[in-house]
Design a protein around this motif. Structure first.
Motif, PDB file in Angstrom:
ATOM      1  N   LEU A  65       0.876  -1.173   0.000  1.00  0.00           N
ATOM      2  CA  LEU A  65       0.000   0.000   0.000  1.00  0.00           C
ATOM      3  C   LEU A  65       0.909   1.217   0.000  1.00  0.00           C
ATOM      4  O   LEU A  65       1.808   1.344   0.839  1.00  0.00           O
ATOM      5  CB  LEU A  65      -0.903  -0.001   1.236  1.00  0.00           C
ATOM      6  CG  LEU A  65      -1.805  -1.222   1.401  1.00  0.00           C
ATOM      7  CD1 LEU A  65      -2.579  -1.138   2.711  1.00  0.00           C
ATOM      8  CD2 LEU A  65      -2.762  -1.354   0.217  1.00  0.00           C
ATOM      9  N   TRP A  66       0.677   2.114  -0.960  1.00  0.00           N
ATOM     10  CA  TRP A  66       1.599   3.250  -1.141  1.00  0.00           C
ATOM     11  C   TRP A  66       1.106   4.483  -0.383  1.00  0.00           C
ATOM     12  O   TRP A  66      -0.085   4.802  -0.400  1.00  0.00           O
ATOM     13  CB  TRP A  66       1.731   3.593  -2.628  1.00  0.00           C
ATOM     14  CG  TRP A  66       2.354   2.521  -3.475  1.00  0.00           C
ATOM     15  CD1 TRP A  66       1.719   1.688  -4.351  1.00  0.00           C
ATOM     16  CD2 TRP A  66       3.734   2.173  -3.513  1.00  0.00           C
ATOM     17  NE1 TRP A  66       2.615   0.836  -4.941  1.00  0.00           N
ATOM     18  CE2 TRP A  66       3.866   1.105  -4.456  1.00  0.00           C
ATOM     19  CE3 TRP A  66       4.882   2.632  -2.864  1.00  0.00           C
ATOM     20  CZ2 TRP A  66       5.088   0.513  -4.756  1.00  0.00           C
ATOM     21  CZ3 TRP A  66       6.107   2.043  -3.154  1.00  0.00           C
ATOM     22  CH2 TRP A  66       6.201   0.994  -4.090  1.00  0.00           C
ATOM     23  N   ASN A  67       2.069   5.182   0.227  1.00  0.00           N
ATOM     24  CA  ASN A  67       1.809   6.490   0.851  1.00  0.00           C
ATOM     25  C   ASN A  67       0.581   6.465   1.752  1.00  0.00           C
ATOM     26  O   ASN A  67      -0.468   7.033   1.429  1.00  0.00           O
ATOM     27  CB  ASN A  67       1.635   7.570  -0.225  1.00  0.00           C
ATOM     28  CG  ASN A  67       2.932   7.830  -0.963  1.00  0.00           C
ATOM     29  OD1 ASN A  67       3.988   7.946  -0.351  1.00  0.00           O
ATOM     30  ND2 ASN A  67       2.851   7.901  -2.284  1.00  0.00           N
TER      31      ASN A  67
ATOM     32  N   PRO B  28      -6.578   1.781  16.254  1.00  0.00           N
ATOM     33  CA  PRO B  28      -8.047   1.887  16.208  1.00  0.00           C
ATOM     34  C   PRO B  28      -8.563   2.781  17.345  1.00  0.00           C
ATOM     35  O   PRO B  28      -8.350   2.483  18.519  1.00  0.00           O
ATOM     36  CB  PRO B  28      -8.508   0.435  16.376  1.00  0.00           C
ATOM     37  CG  PRO B  28      -7.334  -0.388  15.957  1.00  0.00           C
ATOM     38  CD  PRO B  28      -6.123   0.385  16.346  1.00  0.00           C
ATOM     39  N   GLY B  29      -9.198   3.855  16.976  1.00  0.00           N
ATOM     40  CA  GLY B  29      -9.710   4.781  17.969  1.00  0.00           C
ATOM     41  C   GLY B  29      -8.634   5.499  18.750  1.00  0.00           C
ATOM     42  O   GLY B  29      -8.911   6.168  19.751  1.00  0.00           O
TER      43      GLY B  29
ATOM     44  N   GLY C  49       3.040   8.664   8.956  1.00  0.00           N
ATOM     45  CA  GLY C  49       2.917   8.224   7.584  1.00  0.00           C
ATOM     46  C   GLY C  49       4.133   7.437   7.137  1.00  0.00           C
ATOM     47  O   GLY C  49       5.248   7.652   7.627  1.00  0.00           O
ATOM     48  N   VAL C  50       3.927   6.509   6.216  1.00  0.00           N
ATOM     49  CA  VAL C  50       5.025   5.737   5.628  1.00  0.00           C
ATOM     50  C   VAL C  50       4.839   5.728   4.116  1.00  0.00           C
ATOM     51  O   VAL C  50       3.737   5.936   3.611  1.00  0.00           O
ATOM     52  CB  VAL C  50       5.078   4.297   6.180  1.00  0.00           C
ATOM     53  CG1 VAL C  50       5.432   4.303   7.663  1.00  0.00           C
ATOM     54  CG2 VAL C  50       3.768   3.570   5.934  1.00  0.00           C
ATOM     55  N   ASP C  51       5.919   5.469   3.404  1.00  0.00           N
ATOM     56  CA  ASP C  51       5.877   5.514   1.937  1.00  0.00           C
ATOM     57  C   ASP C  51       5.355   4.212   1.336  1.00  0.00           C
ATOM     58  O   ASP C  51       4.808   4.222   0.229  1.00  0.00           O
ATOM     59  CB  ASP C  51       7.266   5.836   1.388  1.00  0.00           C
ATOM     60  CG  ASP C  51       7.706   7.231   1.775  1.00  0.00           C
ATOM     61  OD1 ASP C  51       7.218   8.198   1.173  1.00  0.00           O
ATOM     62  OD2 ASP C  51       8.525   7.363   2.712  1.00  0.00           O
ATOM     63  N   ALA C  52       5.537   3.113   2.040  1.00  0.00           N
ATOM     64  CA  ALA C  52       5.013   1.822   1.575  1.00  0.00           C
ATOM     65  C   ALA C  52       4.731   0.960   2.804  1.00  0.00           C
ATOM     66  O   ALA C  52       5.479   1.017   3.788  1.00  0.00           O
ATOM     67  CB  ALA C  52       6.001   1.124   0.648  1.00  0.00           C
TER      68      ALA C  52
ATOM     69  N   LEU D 127      -4.820   4.302   6.453  1.00  0.00           N
ATOM     70  CA  LEU D 127      -5.619   5.334   5.775  1.00  0.00           C
ATOM     71  C   LEU D 127      -4.810   5.948   4.643  1.00  0.00           C
ATOM     72  O   LEU D 127      -3.579   6.006   4.698  1.00  0.00           O
ATOM     73  CB  LEU D 127      -6.012   6.426   6.765  1.00  0.00           C
ATOM     74  CG  LEU D 127      -6.857   5.992   7.972  1.00  0.00           C
ATOM     75  CD1 LEU D 127      -7.009   7.147   8.949  1.00  0.00           C
ATOM     76  CD2 LEU D 127      -8.223   5.508   7.486  1.00  0.00           C
ATOM     77  N   PRO D 128      -5.486   6.431   3.577  1.00  0.00           N
ATOM     78  CA  PRO D 128      -4.760   7.136   2.505  1.00  0.00           C
ATOM     79  C   PRO D 128      -4.030   8.351   3.087  1.00  0.00           C
ATOM     80  O   PRO D 128      -4.538   9.030   3.979  1.00  0.00           O
ATOM     81  CB  PRO D 128      -5.878   7.565   1.552  1.00  0.00           C
ATOM     82  CG  PRO D 128      -7.003   6.648   1.849  1.00  0.00           C
ATOM     83  CD  PRO D 128      -6.926   6.355   3.310  1.00  0.00           C
TER      84      PRO D 128
END
Length: 346
Positions: free
Chosen positions: A238-240, A246-247, A253-256, A344-345
């Motif tokens: 999953l990218w970026n 949870p909650g 954030g990570v790049d992959a 999450l995106p």
């Protein structure tokens, strides 16, 4: 180039107008210091006599002679500048600033023939003054020089910082900074460190140029990361994405990210934007380092392996970096299950 073949005998009695017994050939260096002439048996009086009006030599700089009377070449000016700044030869001196950029082949730099002055970097403690067309630049600890066309030259990042200290045109600044990084003359981090040292990150035109280059550098690194995954047949991640409990709080954030393996890749494109004493703009390197370290420690406590890759490693050793990531993915089965996180995106 070899030294001019001068005879090892006193020549003080030779008239200045007499034919030279040691004319250098076209392929030999024709710039010598007083010490070099003395080692070849030429006294200061003899050298001075040959530099009088109409004589065959020129006194180029204090203690430096040009062994002909014609217009000096750019190469001769460079050798003369280094000879002058080196003194007796034991001190380290190297070309820096605009002249160094020209030697490195920067397309956006002025050619050597257009430069009125040549900057030479020396140790700060040296008792040496600028003279004529040689401008002395000082450093507490001069870097190790590189040799370019037989001339000692400061590393590109240091040379660019010394050049930008005298350039105010935003367009020229942007061209030079961009060329330095895009063409591989220096890494973004090394350049920013030198700009910090020179206190140039307070100048808007420099900050704008650096921000542009860093953004481009991250985009290029991301492209190489995509290439690595596909070329080396790694599982598609999953990218970026952003990770959070949870909650609970945001984890970063990570790049992959490979959820089934609990492995994340983060591109390490950090660059200091302020020196350690707090000068300059933006967040200090210590704060940025602490933030990244805290994120990594938090993720690893949750059982997520974080692999840091740098743009330089992706550029120079793509296959080796793929092995690092593949090893982390393969080791997932030997680790305890990771905590569940929400993806999450970004």
């Amino acid at each position: 180039m070899t030294d001019t073949p001068l005879p090892q005998r006193p020549l003080a009695a030779t008239p200045a107008t007499a034919p030279l017994p040691f004319l250098p050939s076209p392929g030999q260096r024709r710039v010598l210091s007083t010490a070099e002439l003395r080692a070849r048996g030429v006294s200061a009086a003899e050298a001075g006599a040959r530099c009088r009006d109409g004589g065959p030599w020129q006194r180029f700089l204090p203690g430096v002679y040009l062994l002909h009377s014609a217009t000096p070449t750019s190469e001769e000016r460079l050798h003369a500048a280094v000879l002058y700044a080196s003194g007796a030869g034991a001190a380290r001196a190297m070309v820096t600033g605009a002249a160094a950029l020209a030697l490195y082949g920067f397309a956006a730099a002025a050619p050597l023939t257009a430069l009125e002055r040549i900057d030479v970097l020396v140790e700060r403690t040296r008792r040496l003054r600028s003279s004529g067309w040689v401008r002395i630049v000082r450093a507490a600890e001069p870097p190790a020089p590189r040799e370019v066309t037989g001339v000692p030259v400061a590393p590109a990042a240091r040379a660019l910082a010394d050049a930008l200290a005298r350039i105010t045109d935003p367009h020229t600044v942007r061209l030079l900074v961009t060329e330095a990084v895009r063409d591989g003359h220096c890494e973004p981090g090394a350049l920013v460190r030198e700009l910090n040292r020179a206190r140039l990150l307070t100048r808007p035109q420099v900050v704008d140029a650096v921000d542009t280059v860093l953004a481009e550098g991250r985009a290029l690194a991301e492209s190489r990361l995509y290439e690595m995954v596909r070329a080396e047949s790694l599982p598609e991640p999953l990218w970026n994405v952003d990770l959070r409990l949870p909650g609970g709080p945001h984890l970063g954030g990570v790049d992959a990210y490979w959820p089934e393996f609990a492995v994340a890749v983060e591109l390490d494109t950090r660059s200091p934007r302020r020196d350690e004493d707090g000068n300059g703009g933006g967040a200090g390197p210590g704060a940025e380092w602490t933030e990244h370290s805290r994120k990594r420690e938090t993720l690893e406590r949750l059982g997520i392996t974080v692999v840091h890759l740098t743009p330089r490693k992706l550029r120079d050793a793509l296959e080796q970096q793929a092995i690092v990531v593949r090893t982390a993915l393969m080791a997932a089965g030997d680790r305890a299950p990771a905590a569940y996180v929400v993806v999450l995106p970004r």
